[in-house]
Design an enzyme around this catalytic site. Structure first.
Site, PDB file in Angstrom:
ATOM      1  N   HIS A   1       0.832  -1.198   0.000  1.00 53.51           N
ATOM      2  CA  HIS A   1       0.000   0.000   0.000  1.00 53.51           C
ATOM      3  C   HIS A   1       0.871   1.255   0.000  1.00 53.51           C
ATOM      4  O   HIS A   1       1.998   1.254   0.459  1.00 53.51           O
ATOM      5  CB  HIS A   1      -0.901   0.027   1.236  1.00 53.51           C
ATOM      6  CG  HIS A   1      -1.731  -1.195   1.383  1.00 53.51           C
ATOM      7  ND1 HIS A   1      -2.770  -1.496   0.536  1.00 53.51           N
ATOM      8  CD2 HIS A   1      -1.672  -2.211   2.274  1.00 53.51           C
ATOM      9  CE1 HIS A   1      -3.315  -2.641   0.902  1.00 53.51           C
ATOM     10  NE2 HIS A   1      -2.667  -3.092   1.957  1.00 53.51           N
TER      11      HIS A   1
ATOM     12  N   ALA B   1      15.640 -17.100   9.481  1.00 52.89           N
ATOM     13  CA  ALA B   1      14.290 -16.980  10.031  1.00 52.89           C
ATOM     14  C   ALA B   1      13.995 -15.544  10.457  1.00 52.89           C
ATOM     15  O   ALA B   1      14.882 -14.807  10.881  1.00 52.89           O
ATOM     16  CB  ALA B   1      14.127 -17.918  11.220  1.00 52.89           C
TER      17      ALA B   1
ATOM     18  N   LYS C   1      20.175  -8.393   5.614  1.00 49.26           N
ATOM     19  CA  LYS C   1      21.487  -7.930   5.138  1.00 49.26           C
ATOM     20  C   LYS C   1      22.366  -9.143   4.853  1.00 49.26           C
ATOM     21  O   LYS C   1      22.163 -10.218   5.411  1.00 49.26           O
ATOM     22  CB  LYS C   1      22.156  -7.058   6.191  1.00 49.26           C
ATOM     23  CG  LYS C   1      21.410  -5.760   6.480  1.00 49.26           C
ATOM     24  CD  LYS C   1      22.235  -4.844   7.348  1.00 49.26           C
ATOM     25  CE  LYS C   1      21.548  -3.594   7.771  1.00 49.26           C
ATOM     26  NZ  LYS C   1      20.798  -2.871   6.845  1.00 49.26           N
TER      27      LYS C   1
END
Length: 180
Positions: free
Chosen positions: A109, A155, A175
């Site tokens: 959005h 994770a 990263k």
């Protein structure tokens, strides 16, 4: 056969017929392995699923328009509660494992404090995930993400942008951690 056994038998038969229907109608092949609770919202667009595709419990596919495309290669596994939400195009290569409760969304959005939420058009960008990729539990793959081959995403990572091949990424935002 008592009433309880009869009801269990009928429910089991219904589940088997539903899975067979989903395999044929949505996945367009019968060699996929589907567990319970598969949800398909707005069955539209073009879809391709490779051989050996597995979807564990409560996997959700959201396809929002006739032009949307989902391509998933051979031997891919979507674990429990994975959401694949497609408005434009999502391409997943071969031998990709996606951990529990990961969300892959090619649309987001727009926010502008001067204009009310929902008054803007959504922004969609293609997501590409290469071959031999392991995406850990609870990750969020954002619009425009390009993940190379032989990659591990740790994770609970939030991934946006380019992820180079043969590497490990993690964090929020994700990263580079090291080469594999």
């Amino acid at each position: 056969m008592n009433v309880t056994e009869w009801i269990h038998f009928k429910c089991t038969a219904f589940k088997l017929r539903y899975r067979a229907f989903a395999k044929f109608y949505f996945f367009r092949r019968m060699d996929v392995k589907l567990y319970s609770g598969l949800i398909i919202k707005k069955n539209a667009g073009k879809r391709y699923f490779g051989k050996g595709f597995v979807a564990y419990d409560r996997v959700i596919f959201e396809i929002y328009n006739k032009l949307a495309q989902i391509e998933i290669g051979d031997n891919c596994v979507l674990s429990y509660g994975v959401i694949v939400s497609c408005n434009e195009k999502i391409v997943i290569g071969n031998n990709v494992w996606i951990g529990e409760y990961t969300s892959i969304r090619d649309t987001t959005h727009v926010f502008n404090k001067r204009i009310p939420m929902g008054a803007h058009m959504d922004i969609s960008e293609i997501i590409r995930i290469g071959n031999n990729v392991w995406i850990g539990r609870g990750c969020l793959i954002l619009p425009g993400t390009q993940i190379g081959d032989n990659v591990i995403i740790a994770a609970n990572s939030v991934v946006k942008g380019d992820v180079q091949s043969n590497s490990l990424y993690g964090g929020c935002p994700a990263k580079f951690i090291k080469h594999l």
